[in-house]
Design a protein around this motif. Structure first.
Motif, PDB file in Angstrom:
ATOM      1  N   HIS A  54       0.831  -1.204   0.000  1.00  0.00           N
ATOM      2  CA  HIS A  54       0.000   0.000   0.000  1.00  0.00           C
ATOM      3  C   HIS A  54       0.868   1.257   0.000  1.00  0.00           C
ATOM      4  O   HIS A  54       0.586   2.221  -0.712  1.00  0.00           O
ATOM      5  CB  HIS A  54      -0.925   0.001   1.224  1.00  0.00           C
ATOM      6  CG  HIS A  54      -2.167  -0.810   1.047  1.00  0.00           C
ATOM      7  ND1 HIS A  54      -3.247  -0.375   0.317  1.00  0.00           N
ATOM      8  CD2 HIS A  54      -2.482  -2.053   1.498  1.00  0.00           C
ATOM      9  CE1 HIS A  54      -4.188  -1.297   0.331  1.00  0.00           C
ATOM     10  NE2 HIS A  54      -3.759  -2.335   1.049  1.00  0.00           N
ATOM     11  N   VAL A  55       1.909   1.250   0.813  1.00  0.00           N
ATOM     12  CA  VAL A  55       2.769   2.434   0.917  1.00  0.00           C
ATOM     13  C   VAL A  55       3.489   2.689  -0.403  1.00  0.00           C
ATOM     14  O   VAL A  55       3.541   3.819  -0.896  1.00  0.00           O
ATOM     15  CB  VAL A  55       3.779   2.266   2.066  1.00  0.00           C
ATOM     16  CG1 VAL A  55       4.817   3.382   2.029  1.00  0.00           C
ATOM     17  CG2 VAL A  55       3.065   2.263   3.407  1.00  0.00           C
ATOM     18  N   VAL A  56       4.045   1.637  -0.998  1.00  0.00           N
ATOM     19  CA  VAL A  56       4.761   1.794  -2.263  1.00  0.00           C
ATOM     20  C   VAL A  56       3.817   2.273  -3.361  1.00  0.00           C
ATOM     21  O   VAL A  56       4.154   3.163  -4.159  1.00  0.00           O
ATOM     22  CB  VAL A  56       5.436   0.477  -2.671  1.00  0.00           C
ATOM     23  CG1 VAL A  56       5.996   0.576  -4.088  1.00  0.00           C
ATOM     24  CG2 VAL A  56       6.549   0.122  -1.699  1.00  0.00           C
ATOM     25  N   ALA A  57       2.606   1.700  -3.409  1.00  0.00           N
ATOM     26  CA  ALA A  57       1.655   2.053  -4.461  1.00  0.00           C
ATOM     27  C   ALA A  57       1.091   3.453  -4.284  1.00  0.00           C
ATOM     28  O   ALA A  57       0.900   4.187  -5.257  1.00  0.00           O
ATOM     29  CB  ALA A  57       0.519   1.029  -4.489  1.00  0.00           C
ATOM     30  N   GLU A  58       0.813   3.845  -3.040  1.00  0.00           N
ATOM     31  CA  GLU A  58       0.135   5.118  -2.793  1.00  0.00           C
ATOM     32  C   GLU A  58       1.087   6.285  -2.608  1.00  0.00           C
ATOM     33  O   GLU A  58       0.764   7.426  -2.942  1.00  0.00           O
ATOM     34  CB  GLU A  58      -0.761   4.985  -1.560  1.00  0.00           C
ATOM     35  CG  GLU A  58      -1.888   3.983  -1.740  1.00  0.00           C
ATOM     36  CD  GLU A  58      -2.700   3.775  -0.475  1.00  0.00           C
ATOM     37  OE1 GLU A  58      -2.735   4.697   0.363  1.00  0.00           O
ATOM     38  OE2 GLU A  58      -3.298   2.682  -0.313  1.00  0.00           O
ATOM     39  N   ILE A  59       2.270   6.012  -2.069  1.00  0.00           N
ATOM     40  CA  ILE A  59       3.223   7.094  -1.791  1.00  0.00           C
ATOM     41  C   ILE A  59       4.381   7.096  -2.775  1.00  0.00           C
ATOM     42  O   ILE A  59       4.960   8.137  -3.074  1.00  0.00           O
ATOM     43  CB  ILE A  59       3.743   6.987  -0.337  1.00  0.00           C
ATOM     44  CG1 ILE A  59       2.559   7.024   0.636  1.00  0.00           C
ATOM     45  CG2 ILE A  59       4.720   8.104  -0.006  1.00  0.00           C
ATOM     46  CD1 ILE A  59       2.954   6.807   2.081  1.00  0.00           C
ATOM     47  N   GLY A  60       4.706   5.915  -3.288  1.00  0.00           N
ATOM     48  CA  GLY A  60       5.795   5.830  -4.246  1.00  0.00           C
ATOM     49  C   GLY A  60       7.156   5.618  -3.618  1.00  0.00           C
ATOM     50  O   GLY A  60       8.173   5.720  -4.300  1.00  0.00           O
ATOM     51  N   LEU A  61       7.203   5.336  -2.306  1.00  0.00           N
ATOM     52  CA  LEU A  61       8.463   5.110  -1.612  1.00  0.00           C
ATOM     53  C   LEU A  61       8.393   3.807  -0.842  1.00  0.00           C
ATOM     54  O   LEU A  61       7.345   3.439  -0.305  1.00  0.00           O
ATOM     55  CB  LEU A  61       8.767   6.259  -0.638  1.00  0.00           C
ATOM     56  CG  LEU A  61       9.009   7.632  -1.260  1.00  0.00           C
ATOM     57  CD1 LEU A  61       9.113   8.688  -0.161  1.00  0.00           C
ATOM     58  CD2 LEU A  61      10.270   7.630  -2.114  1.00  0.00           C
ATOM     59  N   ASN A  62       9.528   3.107  -0.777  1.00  0.00           N
ATOM     60  CA  ASN A  62       9.606   1.862  -0.027  1.00  0.00           C
ATOM     61  C   ASN A  62      10.058   2.180   1.391  1.00  0.00           C
ATOM     62  O   ASN A  62      11.166   2.695   1.582  1.00  0.00           O
ATOM     63  CB  ASN A  62      10.593   0.908  -0.695  1.00  0.00           C
ATOM     64  CG  ASN A  62      10.560  -0.480  -0.064  1.00  0.00           C
ATOM     65  OD1 ASN A  62      10.090  -0.665   1.060  1.00  0.00           O
ATOM     66  ND2 ASN A  62      11.064  -1.462  -0.788  1.00  0.00           N
ATOM     67  N   PRO A  63       9.244   1.878   2.406  1.00  0.00           N
ATOM     68  CA  PRO A  63       9.635   2.213   3.774  1.00  0.00           C
ATOM     69  C   PRO A  63      10.862   1.464   4.264  1.00  0.00           C
ATOM     70  O   PRO A  63      11.454   1.842   5.280  1.00  0.00           O
ATOM     71  CB  PRO A  63       8.391   1.833   4.595  1.00  0.00           C
ATOM     72  CG  PRO A  63       7.663   0.835   3.759  1.00  0.00           C
ATOM     73  CD  PRO A  63       7.926   1.243   2.343  1.00  0.00           C
ATOM     74  N   GLU A  64      11.256   0.402   3.563  1.00  0.00           N
ATOM     75  CA  GLU A  64      12.435  -0.364   3.956  1.00  0.00           C
ATOM     76  C   GLU A  64      13.697   0.097   3.231  1.00  0.00           C
ATOM     77  O   GLU A  64      14.765  -0.479   3.422  1.00  0.00           O
ATOM     78  CB  GLU A  64      12.200  -1.850   3.683  1.00  0.00           C
ATOM     79  CG  GLU A  64      11.057  -2.452   4.501  1.00  0.00           C
ATOM     80  CD  GLU A  64      10.849  -3.919   4.202  1.00  0.00           C
ATOM     81  OE1 GLU A  64      11.525  -4.422   3.280  1.00  0.00           O
ATOM     82  OE2 GLU A  64      10.037  -4.563   4.876  1.00  0.00           O
ATOM     83  N   ASP A  65      13.570   1.101   2.400  1.00  0.00           N
ATOM     84  CA  ASP A  65      14.703   1.514   1.559  1.00  0.00           C
ATOM     85  C   ASP A  65      14.835   3.032   1.566  1.00  0.00           C
ATOM     86  O   ASP A  65      14.841   3.676   0.512  1.00  0.00           O
ATOM     87  CB  ASP A  65      14.499   0.992   0.139  1.00  0.00           C
ATOM     88  CG  ASP A  65      15.783   1.032  -0.673  1.00  0.00           C
ATOM     89  OD1 ASP A  65      16.863   1.150  -0.063  1.00  0.00           O
ATOM     90  OD2 ASP A  65      15.707   0.952  -1.915  1.00  0.00           O
TER      91      ASP A  65
END
Length: 239
Positions: A139-150
């Motif tokens: 959800h985060v990658v799709a909606e925000i465009g950033l990977n929280p682990e990277d």
């Protein structure tokens, strides 16, 4: 003859550059800023008729102040970006806990928008939603465009910008530091540094090296030309 390779084995032999570590943008920005800033400063101060000692003093002061400012600015900006991402991740985590079915349907729509068939999108969403952390990351990658682990490192960005700004700012001062108090030689050094930095930065882009080199040289020439005119005008006025 068979090579014994498994299907798809060659698909993972290539590698990608690290575009999220925070060092490359900071390093390029620092080097270019240091070169342009001190080339323009030397141009303006030298055109104003200042002594070699004044040029060196001004240039070194600019180098130290600029490097510290760049490092602090990069650290603060990257930290702020990471903290904002953490805030959005926490918001998404709360939404997944409060309304898991609604978030699963949202995941279905995301999959459909990427070309997955309706039935398959339903099955995939159910499977992925079994692991809350996997669902959260998607959800985060799709909606925000950033990977929280990277996320980029603030320290790496700060150190990169400090070192490269200082190195770039030192280049136009080299003739004065070695006792050659000739303005045109300092400007040539600054221009050569800009062209080299531009050419090196092209390694990370699809642009040809000569295009990047000329672009940076043009930027530096515009800044140095402007400060040269200012220095000449003020020097004439003061004298």
């Amino acid at each position: 003859m068979s090579t014994g390779a498994l299907p798809g084995e060659d698909a993972h032999e290539h590698t990608h550059a690290d575009v999220s570590g925070g060092w490359l943008r900071a390093a390029v920005f620092g080097a270019m800023d240091g070169l342009v800033t001190n080339t323009a400063l030397v141009s303006g101060v030298g055109a104003g008729g200042a002594s070699a000692q004044t040029v060196v003093l001004s240039g070194v002061a600019s180098l130290v102040a600029g490097a510290v400012s760049m490092a602090l600015g990069e650290y603060t900006s990257v930290t702020t970006q990471n903290e904002q991402l953490e805030l959005e991740v926490a918001k998404e985590r709360r939404e997944l806990a409060r309304n898991p079915e609604g978030e699963r349907q949202e995941l279905v729509e995301l999959l459909r928008a990427r070309g997955v068939d309706d039935e398959l999108a339903e099955r995939v969403s159910v499977q992925l939603s079994r692991d809350p952390e996997t669902a959260l990351r998607l959800h985060v990658v799709a909606e925000i465009g950033l990977n929280p682990e990277d996320t980029p490192s603030p320290r790496v960005a700060a150190v990169s910008s400090f070192v490269t700004f200082a190195a770039g700012a030192a280049v136009p001062l080299l003739p004065y530091l070695f006792g050659m108090s000739v303005l045109w030689l300092a400007l040539v050094c600054g221009g050569a540094g800009l062209a080299l930095a531009g050419a090196l930065s092209a390694r990370f882009t699809p642009r040809p090296w000569w295009w990047a080199a000329l672009r940076q040289l043009l930027f530096g020439a515009l800044a140095a030309g402007a400060t040269y005119l200012v220095g000449t005008a003020i020097g004439v006025t003061v004298s």
